[in-house]
Design a protein around this motif. Sequence first.
Motif, mmCIF file in Angstrom:
data_model
loop_
_atom_site.group_PDB
_atom_site.id
_atom_site.type_symbol
_atom_site.label_atom_id
_atom_site.label_comp_id
_atom_site.label_asym_id
_atom_site.label_seq_id
_atom_site.Cartn_x
_atom_site.Cartn_y
_atom_site.Cartn_z
ATOM 1 N N LYS A 1 50.305 35.495 47.863
ATOM 2 C CA LYS A 1 49.062 35.100 47.195
ATOM 3 C C LYS A 1 48.674 36.122 46.125
ATOM 4 O O LYS A 1 48.258 35.762 45.018
ATOM 5 C CB LYS A 1 47.947 35.009 48.231
ATOM 6 C CG LYS A 1 47.320 33.636 48.290
ATOM 7 C CD LYS A 1 46.442 33.506 49.503
ATOM 8 C CE LYS A 1 45.052 33.983 49.242
ATOM 9 N NZ LYS A 1 44.190 33.799 50.413
ATOM 10 N N LEU A 2 48.816 37.369 46.476
ATOM 11 C CA LEU A 2 48.468 38.435 45.525
ATOM 12 C C LEU A 2 49.300 38.318 44.265
ATOM 13 O O LEU A 2 48.781 38.392 43.146
ATOM 14 C CB LEU A 2 48.725 39.808 46.148
ATOM 15 C CG LEU A 2 47.757 40.276 47.217
ATOM 16 C CD1 LEU A 2 48.140 41.669 47.665
ATOM 17 C CD2 LEU A 2 46.355 40.281 46.668
ATOM 18 N N VAL A 3 50.587 38.109 44.491
ATOM 19 C CA VAL A 3 51.484 38.014 43.332
ATOM 20 C C VAL A 3 51.084 36.820 42.478
ATOM 21 O O VAL A 3 50.981 36.916 41.242
ATOM 22 C CB VAL A 3 52.950 37.910 43.796
ATOM 23 C CG1 VAL A 3 53.858 37.620 42.617
ATOM 24 C CG2 VAL A 3 53.368 39.188 44.495
ATOM 25 N N CYS A 4 50.793 35.699 43.137
ATOM 26 C CA CYS A 4 50.387 34.502 42.383
ATOM 27 C C CYS A 4 49.095 34.751 41.621
ATOM 28 O O CYS A 4 48.981 34.408 40.443
ATOM 29 C CB CYS A 4 50.187 33.329 43.337
ATOM 30 S SG CYS A 4 51.729 32.692 43.970
ATOM 31 N N LEU A 5 48.134 35.351 42.310
ATOM 32 C CA LEU A 5 46.843 35.624 41.653
ATOM 33 C C LEU A 5 47.054 36.500 40.430
ATOM 34 O O LEU A 5 46.463 36.276 39.375
ATOM 35 C CB LEU A 5 45.906 36.328 42.626
ATOM 36 C CG LEU A 5 45.198 35.452 43.652
ATOM 37 C CD1 LEU A 5 44.470 36.319 44.659
ATOM 38 C CD2 LEU A 5 44.216 34.523 42.966
ATOM 39 N N ALA A 6 47.913 37.483 40.594
ATOM 40 C CA ALA A 6 48.115 38.434 39.510
ATOM 41 C C ALA A 6 48.818 37.788 38.327
ATOM 42 O O ALA A 6 48.569 38.148 37.177
ATOM 43 C CB ALA A 6 48.924 39.619 40.016
ATOM 44 N N THR A 7 49.698 36.822 38.629
ATOM 45 C CA THR A 7 50.438 36.228 37.508
ATOM 46 C C THR A 7 49.632 35.155 36.795
ATOM 47 O O THR A 7 49.720 35.032 35.579
ATOM 48 C CB THR A 7 51.767 35.615 37.975
ATOM 49 O OG1 THR A 7 51.773 35.604 39.387
ATOM 50 C CG2 THR A 7 52.939 36.372 37.465
ATOM 51 N N PHE A 8 48.882 34.384 37.553
ATOM 52 C CA PHE A 8 48.272 33.208 36.930
ATOM 53 C C PHE A 8 46.817 33.400 36.537
ATOM 54 O O PHE A 8 46.280 32.621 35.767
ATOM 55 C CB PHE A 8 48.381 32.009 37.865
ATOM 56 C CG PHE A 8 49.807 31.618 38.133
ATOM 57 C CD1 PHE A 8 50.636 31.289 37.069
ATOM 58 C CD2 PHE A 8 50.316 31.594 39.419
ATOM 59 C CE1 PHE A 8 51.950 30.931 37.300
ATOM 60 C CE2 PHE A 8 51.634 31.244 39.648
ATOM 61 C CZ PHE A 8 52.453 30.909 38.584
ATOM 62 N N LEU A 9 46.168 34.405 37.071
ATOM 63 C CA LEU A 9 44.724 34.468 36.885
ATOM 64 C C LEU A 9 44.337 35.496 35.836
ATOM 65 O O LEU A 9 44.946 36.546 35.713
ATOM 66 C CB LEU A 9 44.070 34.836 38.219
ATOM 67 C CG LEU A 9 42.809 34.034 38.527
ATOM 68 C CD1 LEU A 9 43.131 32.557 38.595
ATOM 69 C CD2 LEU A 9 42.206 34.506 39.819
ATOM 70 N N GLN A 10 43.313 35.156 35.061
ATOM 71 C CA GLN A 10 42.758 36.103 34.092
ATOM 72 C C GLN A 10 41.672 36.917 34.791
ATOM 73 O O GLN A 10 40.961 36.401 35.632
ATOM 74 C CB GLN A 10 42.114 35.328 32.934
ATOM 75 C CG GLN A 10 43.049 34.402 32.215
ATOM 76 C CD GLN A 10 43.795 35.127 31.126
ATOM 77 O OE1 GLN A 10 43.219 35.909 30.412
ATOM 78 N NE2 GLN A 10 45.068 34.853 31.006
ATOM 79 N N VAL A 11 41.560 38.147 34.376
ATOM 80 C CA VAL A 11 40.449 38.930 34.901
ATOM 81 C C VAL A 11 39.208 38.568 34.103
ATOM 82 O O VAL A 11 39.223 38.615 32.882
ATOM 83 C CB VAL A 11 40.712 40.438 34.745
ATOM 84 C CG1 VAL A 11 39.495 41.221 35.178
ATOM 85 C CG2 VAL A 11 41.892 40.842 35.562
ATOM 86 N N SER A 12 38.178 38.177 34.797
ATOM 87 C CA SER A 12 36.930 37.907 34.070
ATOM 88 C C SER A 12 36.087 39.169 34.112
ATOM 89 O O SER A 12 35.831 39.725 35.169
ATOM 90 C CB SER A 12 36.200 36.733 34.710
ATOM 91 O OG SER A 12 35.783 37.087 36.002
ATOM 92 N N GLU A 13 35.703 39.602 32.915
ATOM 93 C CA GLU A 13 34.899 40.824 32.854
ATOM 94 C C GLU A 13 33.517 40.571 33.435
ATOM 95 O O GLU A 13 32.888 41.431 34.002
ATOM 96 C CB GLU A 13 34.761 41.317 31.405
ATOM 97 C CG GLU A 13 35.884 42.217 30.965
ATOM 98 C CD GLU A 13 37.116 41.439 30.535
ATOM 99 O OE1 GLU A 13 36.963 40.247 30.207
ATOM 100 O OE2 GLU A 13 38.225 42.016 30.544
#
Lengths: 565, 228
Positions: free
Chosen positions: B49-61
Amino acid sequence: MADDKKSKHRHRSIVFESMYPVLALMLILVACVELCDAATVVDVYRLIQYDISGVPFGSRFSSLNHHAASLSFQRGADLSRSVLILPLRELDIGFVQDYISQKQSLGGLLILLPQTFRPGNVGGGSVISETEGFRKLLAQLEKLLIHGNIPFPVYFAFENEETDAMLADVKKNDALGQQATATTGGYKLVISVSEPRKIASPTITNIQGWLPGSRADGDSNQLPTIAVVASYDTFGAAPALSVGSDSNGSGVVALLEVARLFSVLYSNPKTRGRYNILFALTSGGPYNYEGTQKWLKSLDQRMRESIDYAICLNSVGSWDNELLVHVSKPPDNAYIKQIFEGFSNVAEDLGFQVALKHKKINISNSRVAWEHEQFSRLRVTAATLSELSTPPELLESAGSLSDTRQLVSEDSIIKGVKLVAESLARHIYGHQGKDVKIFADDSSLAVNPFYVRSWLDLLSQTPRVAPFLSKNEPLIMALKKELEDYTAEVSVQHESLDGTFTFYDSTKASLNIYQVASVTFDLLLLLVLGSYLIVLFSFLVITTRGLDDLISLFRRPPSRKVKMA
Amino acid sequence: MTLFHFFNCAILTFGPHAVYYSATPLSEYDTLGTSVKAAVVYLATALVKLVCLATFLQVSETEVFDPYQEALKAMIGFIDVAGLYFALAQLTHRNISQNHKFQAVGLGWAFADSVLHRLAPLWVGARGLEFTWDYVLQGLEANANLVFTISLAALGSLMWLRKNKPKSLIPIIYTCAMIIATMPSIISYLRRVMGWHFPKVVGFELVTSLVMAVISCQLFVLCQRPSS
């Protein structure tokens, strides 16, 4: 490309962020490190701690770890394990006096000052009349604290929303009779600093600038010299707040401006006078002008003898109409007469008055109230220009907490500068008694109010208690550089402060304010949680295995005993 | 007395798992192995899940609720369901009835989740001098999470393991499972868009978890009847 890079970077930061649980697991291993996570941190300033010939004065302790209490508790309650928060706005000076004189024990004292007294706070704040009342109260409090031996930590802080909120809460609880203790919770104030240590060898630094006069022929040392002197260091209840805008920031500013004016005059050979001018910024002022004494003694004998007279500037920043010339030789002395007449003529032209005040010096008494007395003791004619009418006591009027920028008016300093510069110029150029304006307002030699203001602002933000200043303190460097700009020769002299005074460090700290729960609350919570788990257990046993199983769980031990038997 | 507070919060966070294990027949049949397996599967799932989150998700400031991002997050959240499916259906468990299997898996799953997400903040935060209700609430949240996980595991075992369930119940089972699986997104929505505070959110979680538990329990019972 750049965007691509950016997003890559973002992804990486995401990876890091989402690794949090893993990192957290690692953190558990490192969790032995104590973590500081106070909700509120406030800057606090400790009451000065010092000894005079071994006799202790001031606050003798520094670290603090107690619950907060306010003055609305019932009188007579034991406060030995609480920190009393005293806002200056509601201060009852009698109470503090009683507490100190009866040597009652107290966990600590936190005095909240209005924001007006924050060094560097130029304008605004509360109403002037209100501030005036606070000033008097603060002066009284300060005197009490400085001259007392206080067996608990005393800190000053400035009011802000957080402290106000805490104080309101503490008061509410105290009024209900729930004094904050370990069993009732409340606020806990923690200042963790090490034991205050003696400052090993405090130094005082004198800065001297030499502006040579022009000589027709022969050595310039043959020319007479006029000295302008001001002591720049301070002493106050809180060393980290002792900025002394009036005493003696105003004198220093006036000296720098006089030096600037004369450097302009002396830079032109035509207008260079037949007098040398010696500017000196001395330290150790609050301690009987020790720096002045050491500086004078270190001067070359011939140089000292060449001093025609010396003018000391002390507290010239908040007067209206009359400035006093303090002397220690009788007023009918010819030199004194000459100096005073010079001043009064100029003052008349400028539209205010100067008055002469004579105070004999007592050689057997070690107390030196005015800077010029150090000159007089060495038989150099000298006078102090000051707005103070009475000689200050030891450690007083030397930069107290209430002596802030707002108290000082630039106009007073400018008037003082004009008085000194004009009378010196008339003396140097031989215009005594004539109405000539050398430093007229519109000329190139006019007093620069912006210069005065900027230096005054700087000094009003810089605490200058001599033992806490290092040899290369930025302020000392700045003063030195300033004199270098205006005089031909600058020398800096480091002397050690006399052994009668001992000072202790840790003048500044951060106060952590924690809102804590009581032990009772924790016990109660444990009880609630325990019963919750028991109920949950019983519920689960009943629903999954039936009531009989639950009952048999409790019956089993006795049956075993029976079997054993 | 801050260690005391830490102790209290730890009891609230991890106590129910232990109580559940010892109070139910799980302890009698020694299903610890299943729970441990489930926990290991959880760890692996969390990593994926972490890997997926890191690849697909943008960090919202900013803390803004972005529907697209949230939908993506919910999709990634379904990896959990996949992990649960793996733990329930693919992994071989010795000598365990279906009835206990889902409980053991749910328990191990929830416990691993609590340890991973709550132990470290608890250790760091609850020992401080400053008192906040946050850690007590966090403990309550762990309880709600336990109930959710076991409900989801129950529904999962109905979906994947039971063959002869009544046709009429199938949509209900799937809907409930969907609701539970999207719970993290719902909570995130409540927090960010509705601006709910932590206590309110936790209260909501507790109530919904109980409701879902009752529903899944009923479904389980209803499904069991025809087979028996």
